[in-house]
Motif scaffolding. Sequence first.
Motif, PDB file in Angstrom:
ATOM      1  N   GLY A  10      -1.187  46.054  21.038  1.00  0.00           N
ATOM      2  CA  GLY A  10      -1.676  47.364  20.615  1.00  0.00           C
ATOM      3  C   GLY A  10      -2.918  47.750  21.406  1.00  0.00           C
ATOM      4  N   ARG A  11      -3.999  48.037  20.697  1.00  0.00           N
ATOM      5  CA  ARG A  11      -5.256  48.422  21.335  1.00  0.00           C
ATOM      6  C   ARG A  11      -6.095  47.212  21.767  1.00  0.00           C
ATOM      7  N   ARG A  13      -7.490  44.893  19.815  1.00  0.00           N
ATOM      8  CA  ARG A  13      -8.621  44.575  18.936  1.00  0.00           C
ATOM      9  C   ARG A  13      -8.793  43.074  18.741  1.00  0.00           C
ATOM     10  N   ASN A  58     -12.395  44.645  22.281  1.00  0.00           N
ATOM     11  CA  ASN A  58     -12.267  46.008  21.752  1.00  0.00           C
ATOM     12  C   ASN A  58     -12.677  45.964  20.285  1.00  0.00           C
ATOM     13  N   GLY A  61     -11.442  48.126  17.446  1.00  0.00           N
ATOM     14  CA  GLY A  61     -10.243  48.808  17.933  1.00  0.00           C
ATOM     15  C   GLY A  61     -10.488  50.270  18.258  1.00  0.00           C
ATOM     16  N   GLU A  62     -11.724  50.617  18.613  1.00  0.00           N
ATOM     17  CA  GLU A  62     -12.087  52.021  18.831  1.00  0.00           C
ATOM     18  C   GLU A  62     -11.592  52.601  20.151  1.00  0.00           C
ATOM     19  N   GLU A  63     -11.430  51.766  21.161  1.00  0.00           N
ATOM     20  CA  GLU A  63     -10.959  52.234  22.464  1.00  0.00           C
ATOM     21  C   GLU A  63      -9.478  51.885  22.618  1.00  0.00           C
ATOM     22  N   PRO A  64      -8.799  52.481  23.604  1.00  0.00           N
ATOM     23  CA  PRO A  64      -7.375  52.184  23.800  1.00  0.00           C
ATOM     24  C   PRO A  64      -7.086  50.750  24.246  1.00  0.00           C
ATOM     25  N   SER A  65      -8.094  50.064  24.820  1.00  0.00           N
ATOM     26  CA  SER A  65      -7.878  48.700  25.306  1.00  0.00           C
ATOM     27  C   SER A  65      -9.218  47.970  25.400  1.00  0.00           C
ATOM     28  N   TRP A  67     -12.612  46.198  26.661  1.00  0.00           N
ATOM     29  CA  TRP A  67     -13.609  46.699  27.606  1.00  0.00           C
ATOM     30  C   TRP A  67     -14.865  45.862  27.474  1.00  0.00           C
ATOM     31  N   ARG A  79     -13.258  49.664  31.082  1.00  0.00           N
ATOM     32  CA  ARG A  79     -12.123  48.913  30.536  1.00  0.00           C
ATOM     33  C   ARG A  79     -11.786  47.736  31.436  1.00  0.00           C
ATOM     34  N   ILE A  84      -0.521  43.876  28.630  1.00  0.00           N
ATOM     35  CA  ILE A  84      -0.071  44.171  27.268  1.00  0.00           C
ATOM     36  C   ILE A  84       0.993  43.144  26.898  1.00  0.00           C
TER      37      ILE A  84
END
Length: 90
Positions: A10-11, A13, A58, A61-65, A67, A79, A84
Motif C-alpha cells: 500500500g502506502r 506505512r 512513511n 501513512g500520510e504520503e503515497p510511499s 520517504w 521519496r 511495491i
Amino acid sequence: MTVSDECARGRGRFYQGTLNKTKDGLPCQYWDSQEPHSHNRPPDVFPEIKNAENYCRNAGGEEPSPWCYTLDPKVRWQRCDIPICGESLA
C-alpha cells in the motif's frame, strides 16, 4: 498490519527495511535529529520510526510511499525508491 522489510505494501506505512537513500541517491537524515531539517516527527510520537535510524519510512501513512528528510540542506525531504510488494521486479 503487515510489516515488511523488502518491499512496501500500500502506502508503505509498515515498511521496516534499511534503505537510507532517496530515489535521487541523497542520504537520509536521522529521525531523532533536527539537523539540517527540523521536523515534528520524533520517534516517540510515531512508532513506525522508533529505532528507524535514518531509514526510509512513511510514518502515519500520510504520503503515497516511504520517504525521509535528507542531509542536503537544499532538499528538505524526498521519496525513496522501494519496490511495491507483489509487483514483478523484472
